[in-house]
Design a protein around this motif. Structure first.
Motif, mmCIF file in Angstrom:
data_model
loop_
_atom_site.group_PDB
_atom_site.id
_atom_site.type_symbol
_atom_site.label_atom_id
_atom_site.label_comp_id
_atom_site.label_asym_id
_atom_site.label_seq_id
_atom_site.Cartn_x
_atom_site.Cartn_y
_atom_site.Cartn_z
ATOM 1 N N GLU A 3 -63.361 -61.982 -1.703
ATOM 2 C CA GLU A 3 -64.611 -61.442 -1.165
ATOM 3 C C GLU A 3 -65.319 -60.632 -2.226
ATOM 4 O OE1 GLU A 3 -64.985 -59.235 2.497
ATOM 5 O OE2 GLU A 3 -63.271 -60.372 3.255
ATOM 6 N N ARG A 4 -66.633 -60.706 -2.218
ATOM 7 C CA ARG A 4 -67.405 -59.875 -3.139
ATOM 8 C C ARG A 4 -67.509 -58.476 -2.558
ATOM 9 N NH1 ARG A 4 -72.321 -61.748 -6.434
ATOM 10 N NH2 ARG A 4 -72.457 -59.520 -6.204
ATOM 11 N N ARG A 5 -67.430 -57.520 -3.421
ATOM 12 C CA ARG A 5 -67.528 -56.128 -2.992
ATOM 13 C C ARG A 5 -68.988 -55.791 -2.730
ATOM 14 N NH1 ARG A 5 -63.753 -51.767 -5.402
ATOM 15 N NH2 ARG A 5 -64.219 -50.141 -3.932
ATOM 16 N N ARG A 6 -69.254 -55.202 -1.575
ATOM 17 C CA ARG A 6 -70.632 -54.840 -1.240
ATOM 18 C C ARG A 6 -71.004 -53.540 -1.935
ATOM 19 N NH1 ARG A 6 -70.483 -55.247 5.207
ATOM 20 N NH2 ARG A 6 -71.776 -53.433 4.894
ATOM 21 N N ARG A 7 -72.234 -53.442 -2.342
ATOM 22 C CA ARG A 7 -72.744 -52.218 -2.963
ATOM 23 C C ARG A 7 -73.824 -51.642 -2.059
ATOM 24 N NH1 ARG A 7 -70.685 -51.209 -7.834
ATOM 25 N NH2 ARG A 7 -69.917 -52.958 -9.022
ATOM 26 N N GLY A 35 -72.129 -51.539 10.445
ATOM 27 C CA GLY A 35 -71.419 -52.692 9.927
ATOM 28 C C GLY A 35 -70.651 -52.409 8.648
ATOM 29 N N ILE A 36 -70.161 -51.164 8.527
ATOM 30 C CA ILE A 36 -69.351 -50.805 7.355
ATOM 31 C C ILE A 36 -68.011 -50.261 7.836
ATOM 32 C CG2 ILE A 36 -71.334 -50.358 5.868
ATOM 33 C CD1 ILE A 36 -70.990 -47.387 6.373
ATOM 34 N N HIS A 37 -67.072 -50.182 6.917
ATOM 35 C CA HIS A 37 -65.740 -49.687 7.244
ATOM 36 C C HIS A 37 -65.807 -48.176 7.460
ATOM 37 C CE1 HIS A 37 -61.459 -48.692 6.736
ATOM 38 N NE2 HIS A 37 -61.252 -49.923 7.176
ATOM 39 N N ASP A 38 -65.085 -47.683 8.473
ATOM 40 C CA ASP A 38 -65.133 -46.244 8.769
ATOM 41 C C ASP A 38 -64.562 -45.402 7.634
ATOM 42 O OD1 ASP A 38 -62.593 -47.197 9.383
ATOM 43 O OD2 ASP A 38 -62.284 -45.759 10.996
ATOM 44 N N GLY A 39 -63.596 -45.940 6.881
ATOM 45 C CA GLY A 39 -63.054 -45.202 5.736
ATOM 46 C C GLY A 39 -64.092 -45.001 4.648
ATOM 47 N N THR A 40 -64.953 -45.989 4.481
ATOM 48 C CA THR A 40 -66.021 -45.883 3.488
ATOM 49 C C THR A 40 -66.991 -44.775 3.870
ATOM 50 O OG1 THR A 40 -65.849 -48.246 3.012
ATOM 51 C CG2 THR A 40 -67.891 -47.159 2.352
ATOM 52 N N LEU A 41 -67.435 -44.791 5.116
ATOM 53 C CA LEU A 41 -68.360 -43.756 5.581
ATOM 54 C C LEU A 41 -67.685 -42.381 5.564
ATOM 55 C CD1 LEU A 41 -71.054 -42.860 6.678
ATOM 56 C CD2 LEU A 41 -70.327 -43.601 8.957
#
Length: 103
Positions: A3-7, A35-41
């Motif tokens: 998967e490509r990493r989203r920026r 639509g993002i991972h909760d760990g990212t936020l």
């Protein structure tokens, strides 16, 4: 296929963190809506909090008085502990029983 990493743009990150802080909604819920991972936020929110930590609140007049009282007490106790004292008198030992020669 990997998967490509989203920026994400800095503006998107700032707006996402703002949604968490202003609405009081849980990070997981906001992340799901975006639509993002909760760990990212969560990482973005923690980074924002570290960068924008609030300064310590000034003491109220009552708290200032209490702190001064406590500092005075600490100073007094330290002086008491530093002052050498004479040892407390010991009670006399009981008399030893006399030994008679039994031989």
């Amino acid at each position: 296929m990997p998967e490509r990493r989203r920026r994400f743009s800095p503006q998107f990150k700032a707006e996402a963190v703002q949604m968490v802080l202003e609405t009081g909604r849980p990070i997981a819920e906001v992340a799901r809506d975006l639509g993002i991972h909760d760990g990212t936020l969560g990482n973005w929110a923690n980074a924002w909090r570290r960068e924008h930590s609030e300064p310590d609140q000034p003491l109220t007049p009552v708290e200032r008085v209490r702190v001064k009282e406590m500092e005075d007490e600490i100073r007094r106790l330290r002086m008491e502990n530093a002052t050498p004292r004479s040892p407390a008198p010991q009670p006399p030992l009981p008399p030893r029983p006399s030994q008679s020669p039994s031989r």
